[in-house]
Design an enzyme around this catalytic site. Structure first.
Site, PDB file in Angstrom:
ATOM      1  N   VAL A 307       0.844  -1.189   0.000  1.00  0.00           N
ATOM      2  CA  VAL A 307       0.000   0.000   0.000  1.00  0.00           C
ATOM      3  C   VAL A 307       0.883   1.243   0.000  1.00  0.00           C
ATOM      4  O   VAL A 307       1.854   1.336   0.765  1.00  0.00           O
ATOM      5  CB  VAL A 307      -0.938   0.000   1.221  1.00  0.00           C
ATOM      6  CG1 VAL A 307      -1.716   1.310   1.302  1.00  0.00           C
ATOM      7  CG2 VAL A 307      -1.903  -1.185   1.136  1.00  0.00           C
ATOM      8  N   HIS A 584      10.780  -3.467  19.907  1.00  0.00           N
ATOM      9  CA  HIS A 584       9.467  -3.259  20.529  1.00  0.00           C
ATOM     10  C   HIS A 584       8.988  -1.827  20.311  1.00  0.00           C
ATOM     11  O   HIS A 584       8.420  -1.209  21.199  1.00  0.00           O
ATOM     12  CB  HIS A 584       9.548  -3.543  22.036  1.00  0.00           C
ATOM     13  CG  HIS A 584       9.831  -4.975  22.360  1.00  0.00           C
ATOM     14  ND1 HIS A 584      10.142  -5.408  23.638  1.00  0.00           N
ATOM     15  CD2 HIS A 584       9.846  -6.094  21.583  1.00  0.00           C
ATOM     16  CE1 HIS A 584      10.345  -6.711  23.630  1.00  0.00           C
ATOM     17  NE2 HIS A 584      10.170  -7.150  22.389  1.00  0.00           N
TER      18      HIS A 584
END
Length: 710
Positions: A307, A584
Site C-alpha cells: 500500500v 518493541h
C-alpha cells in the site's frame, strides 16, 4: 517418508554449508527457503488469495499481528467483505524453526529498516551505523499501468542507518521473525493508558481480549483465571530445556524473587518463557487467524501488495479507498465502510503522512497537500538493551552453534520428534521482571532475558549480522573466547523516558522513513539500565551457577578501556557501544483524548478529523508496556474488531456469534462485485449452496431499498 527424507537432506545441507563452507547464514537461509518452496509439504495456493474486487466493506492494510487478528474477527460476520493487503508473502518451514530466529532477521521476511546515525549509541557498529544492507526496492519507470498510475520496476540500492530495526514483512508480520516470547505487561501499564483519557483500555477491559486470543497449552496454567484454553494463539513452553535454565530460576529465588507466571497475578519474578509455539515450532499470526479464516468466502487476501497511500477526500475528509502496488503495477481499491491501518509502528505513520495526515510543517516541506494536521510520527518509544554480557562455564551445557550445526542428531531430533535445542524460541529459555532501586513498589523496570548461548558461539555470524557489529570489534572482544561454552543474560530497559520520532525521507512511498530513536537521551534511562546490568551480573555469577563455575567474561569492551571494569561509568560506556533493541517500537500514532495535542487516534482508534479510518497496531500505544509487544498487538487487533462490530452492528442490525450485537440479517451487505448473498464454498469451485438462513433475491432487494431509501 518422502517428506521426512527431504527434510533430513535439507538439514544436512544447512550443516554442511554452515560448518564446512562458512557461508553467510542469510544466504544459507535464502537458498534453503527457495529449495523448500519447490519441495514437498509446500503451502498450497490459498482459497482466500482470490482476485481483488473493486470495493470492499473493510480493507485491512497489513496482515501482521494486529491486522491478522482484526481481519480474522471481522470476517466472522458473513455479510461483511474484508480485504487484507500485505506487502510480504507466506512463511515457510524454515521460518518455523524457533532457534532460527536470528537467521530469519537477515532475510526478506524483515523490512530491515535503519535508524539515523546518533553518536549517543551503537558505537560498535559499522561506521557507527548498525546496518548497511543491499535491498531491492521499487521505483518509477515513467510508464503508466492499466489504472493510469505509475508502473513500477525493481532496483537495487544500498541503504544504511544507525540501528537496524526489525519489522516483519510477511503474512503474520513480525510473528514470523520475532523471538516468540509471550508477555502482556504489568496491569498498571493499561490502567495508565486509561488515566491518560482512553476509556475502555484499563487492565480490566483488556484482560478479556488477551484471554479471547490465547490458547494456553502449559499444564500448570490450564486452570489459571489469567489464561484461556479457547483462543486462536497457541502459547506453550519449549519441549527442550538446557541444564542452565533451572539454575536461572534458583538464582532468582536466592535473591528473594518468586518463580511465578509473568502473565498472572503479579508480573515481578522469575519464570521459564511462554512462547507462541505449537509442538516445538513457531506459531504465527498467519497460522492463528488468517489461514483458518481462508475458508470464509467473504475474506480476500492479497500478498505482495504494498500500500502506498490512503485515499482521503480533501473536502469531506472521508476515506474512500487505498492505492497499492502488486506485480509492479499500481492499483486502486475502494472501501464502503472503513480502512483499518495495521502496518506497524514504522509503516503506519509513514502511510498516514504520505496520505496528507501528519505534521503540517513537515508535509508542506515535502510538497504533500495537508488534509489533517496531526502529530503523526512523534512519541516513538522502544526497549533498549545491552547485548554481550557473557558468562563462561566449564561443561558442554550451552547452545554452541558449532556443535549444533555439525551434529545431525539435533536436526533429526527436531524434524522427527519436534524436540531438542532447535525448539528454543530465539535461544531464550527464561526471563525475569525485576525492580532496580529506581522502581516503584511492585512495578518492575528491568527485564532479564536468559539465553543458553552467547556472542562467543556466533561462528556463522547470524547474531552480529543482525545487529551489524563490526568485525574488528567482534574479533577484539569475543575472538579470544570463540567457541567457548558460555551463556548470556540480557538486561532490558522496560520504562524508557527517552522518545524519538519518525519522518518521511521524501514523498516517494518507496523511500524508507527517517527514524530517530533518541535512545538514552534522557539520563534516567542510562541509570536504570546500568542497575539492570549489575543485577544481570549478580544473577550470572550467583551460587546457583557455580555448579558450572560460571564467570563473567571481563575483557574490556573496545572503546571503554579507560574506565575500570564493573563501575557505573564502565557499564554506561559499554551500553553506548553495544546498544541493541528488542524491536518493541511503539507510540507513533498515539492514542488519547481529542483535546490532547499529542493525540492521533481516539480511544476507539479513529484517526482524528478523518472519517472511515482507524489505526490498529502498536503505533497507537501511548506508553510502552513492560512487555514484549506481540501479545499487546494481538489484543489491539481484537479490540478494533470488537469496536467495529459494536458500531456497525448497531447501525445495520448485523451481528455475529462473538459479539451478540444487533439482530441477525445476513446477506444485506454487498459481497464481491454485486449485492448478493455470499457463497459458502471456496473460490476454487465446489458447492453453490448459500449460507444457512439466506434470503431470496426479492427479499434482499426490498431490504436494501428500505435501508438506502432512508
Amino acid at each position: 517418508m518422502e517428506a521426512c527424507s527431504w527434510w533430513i537432506a535439507l538439514c544436512a545441507t544447512v550443516c554442511a554449508s554452515a560448518a564446512g563452507l562458512g557461508a553467510p547464514p542469510w544466504k544459507i537461509f535464502k537458498s534453503l527457503s527457495e529449495f523448500y518452496r519447490s519441495g514437498p509439504g509446500r503451502l498450497s495456493a490459498l482459497d482466500c488469495a482470490g482476485s481483488v474486487a473493486r470495493e470492499y466493506d473493510f480493507i485491512v492494510v497489513g496482515g501482521g499481528t494486529a491486522g491478522a487478528a482484526a481481519a480474522g474477527r471481522l470476517s466472522e460476520v458473513p455479510g461483511w467483505t474484508v480485504l487484507v493487503l500485505e506487502a510480504g508473502g507466506l512463511e515457510n518451514r524454515a521460518t518455523e524453526i524457533p532457534l532460527m530466529a536470528s537467521y530469519v532477521l537477515n532475510t526478506g521476511y524483515n523490512w530491515g529498516y535503519s535508524a539515523e546515525p546518533d553518536p549517543g549509541f551503537c558505537r560498535a557498529m559499522e561506521d557507527h551505523r548498525c546496518r548497511c544492507v543491499r535491498r531491492a526496492r521499487l521505483s518509477h519507470t515513467g510508464l503508466l499501468s492499466s489504472h493510469g498510475g505509475p508502473q513500477m520496476q525493481r532496483e537495487t540500492t544500498v541503504s544504511s542507518g544507525n540501528l537496524m530495526w526489525s519489522s516483519g514483512r510477511a503474512l503474520g508480520g513480525s510473528t514470523v521473525i520475532n523471538y516468540m516470547l509471550y508477555t502482556r505487561g504489568h496491569r498498571g501499564d493499561y490502567d495508565a493508558w486509561e488515566r491518560l483519557g482512553n476509556p475502555g483500555w484499563g487492565y480490566s477491559d483488556v484482560l478479556p481480549l488477551f484471554l479471547k486470543s490465547e490458547q494456553i497449552n502449559i499444564p500448570d496454567l490450564l486452570n489459571s483465571s489469567y489464561h484461556s484454553k479457547y483462543g486462536e494463539v497457541l502459547v506453550e513452553r519449549a519441549p527442550f530445556r538446557t541444564p542452565l535454565a533451572p539454575l536461572f530460576l534458583k538464582a532468582g529465588q536466592a535473591l528473594g524473587y518468586k518463580v511465578n507466571d509473568p502473565n498472572g497475578e503479579s508480573q515481578e519474578g522469575f519464570s521459564y518463557v511462554q512462547a507462541t509455539i505449537k509442538d516445538g515450532s513457531r506459531f504465527s499470526a498467519w497460522q492463528a487467524y488468517l489461514r483458518p479464516s481462508c475458508k470464509r468466502a467473504n475474506l480476500v487476501l492479497a500478498d505482495s501488495a504494498r500500500v502506498t497511500k490512503i485515499l482521503v477526500h480533501p473536502t469531506t475528509k472521508k476515506v474512500f479507498g487505498v492505492e497499492y502496488v502488486k506485480d509492479r503495477r499500481a492499483h486502486i481499491v475502494r472501501v464502503r465502510k472503513e480502512v483499518i491501518l495495521s502496518a506497524g509502528t514504522l509503516n503506519s505513520p509513514q502511510l498516514l503522512m504520505l496520505s496528507g495526515l501528519g505534521p503540517r510543517e513537515h508535509l508542506e516541506e515535502l510538497g504533500i497537500p495537508v488534509i489533517q494536521d496531526l502529530p503523526v510520527g512523534d512519541n516513538l518509544q522502544d526497549h533498549v538493551t545491552l547485548s554481550g554480557l557473557t558468562f563462561l562455564v566449564n561443561e558442554s551445557v550451552t547452545l554452541l552453534e558449532k556443535r549444533i550445526l555439525s551434529q545431525p542428531k539435533y536436526a533429526v531430533d527436531y524434524l522427527v520428534h519436534r524436540n531438542g535445542p532447535l525448539t528454543i524460541p530465539g535461544g531464550a529459555e527464561a526471563l525475569a521482571f525485576v525492580r532496580t532501586k529506581f522502581a516503584k513498589e511492585g512495578v518492575p523496570d528491568v527485564e532479564l532475558v536468559f539465553g543458553p548461548g552467547a556472542y562467543s558461539s556466533d561462528r556463522v555470524g547470524s547474531l552480529r549480522k543482525a545487529f551489524a557489529i563490526r568485525d574488528d570489534f567482534y574479533k577484539k572482544l569475543f575472538g579470544p573466547i570463540q567457541d567457548r561454552e558460555a551463556f548470556s543474560i540480557v538486561p532490558v530497559l522496560l520504562r524508557p523516558h527517552s522518545q524519538g520520532y519518525i519522518r518521511l525521507r521524501s514523498k516517494n512511498p518507496f523511500h524508507w522513513p527517517l527514524i530517530y530513536p533518541n535512545y538514552l537521551s534522557d539520563e534516567r534511562d542510562m541509570k536504570v539500565l546500568v542497575e539492570g546490568v549489575k543485577m544481570a551480573v549478580a544473577v550470572g555469577e550467583s551460587a546457583a551457577f557455580q555448579r558450572y563455575n560460571s564467570t563473567l567474561y571481563r575483557a574490556p569492551c573496545p572503546g571503554c578501556e579507560s574506565f575500570e571494569h564493573g563501575t557505573d561509568e564502565y557499564w554506561a560506556c559499554a551500553i553506548r557501544q553495544l546498544t541493541t533493541s528488542l524491536h518493541h517500537q511503539v507510540g507513533t500514532c498515539r492514542m488519547g483524548p481529542p483535546e490532547d495535542p499529542a493525540t492521533v487516534v481516539d480511544a476507539r482508534l479513529r484517526v482524528l478529523g478523518v472519517q472511515g479510518l482507524r489505526v490498529a497496531d502498536c503505533s497507537i500505544i501511548p506508553l510502552i508496556p513492560a512487555s514484549h509487544t506481540m501479545a499487546p498487538a494481538y489484543m489491539i487487533g481484537e479490540k478494533v474488531a470488537k469496536l467495529i462490530k459494536q458500531e456497525w452492528g448497531k447501525r445495520e442490525g448485523v451481528q455475529d456469534h462473538q459479539t451478540g450485537v444487533g439482530e441477525v440479517t445476513p446477506c444485506i451487505l454487498a459481497t464481491w462485485q454485486e449485492r448478493r448473498c455470499p457463497r459458502s464454498s471456496n473460490r476454487s469451485g465446489g458447492s453453490d449452496s448459500l449460507y444457512p438462513g439466506y434470503m431470496t433475491g426479492e427479499k434482499v432487494s426490498k431490504i436494501i431499498k428500505q435501508e438506502w431509501g432512508k
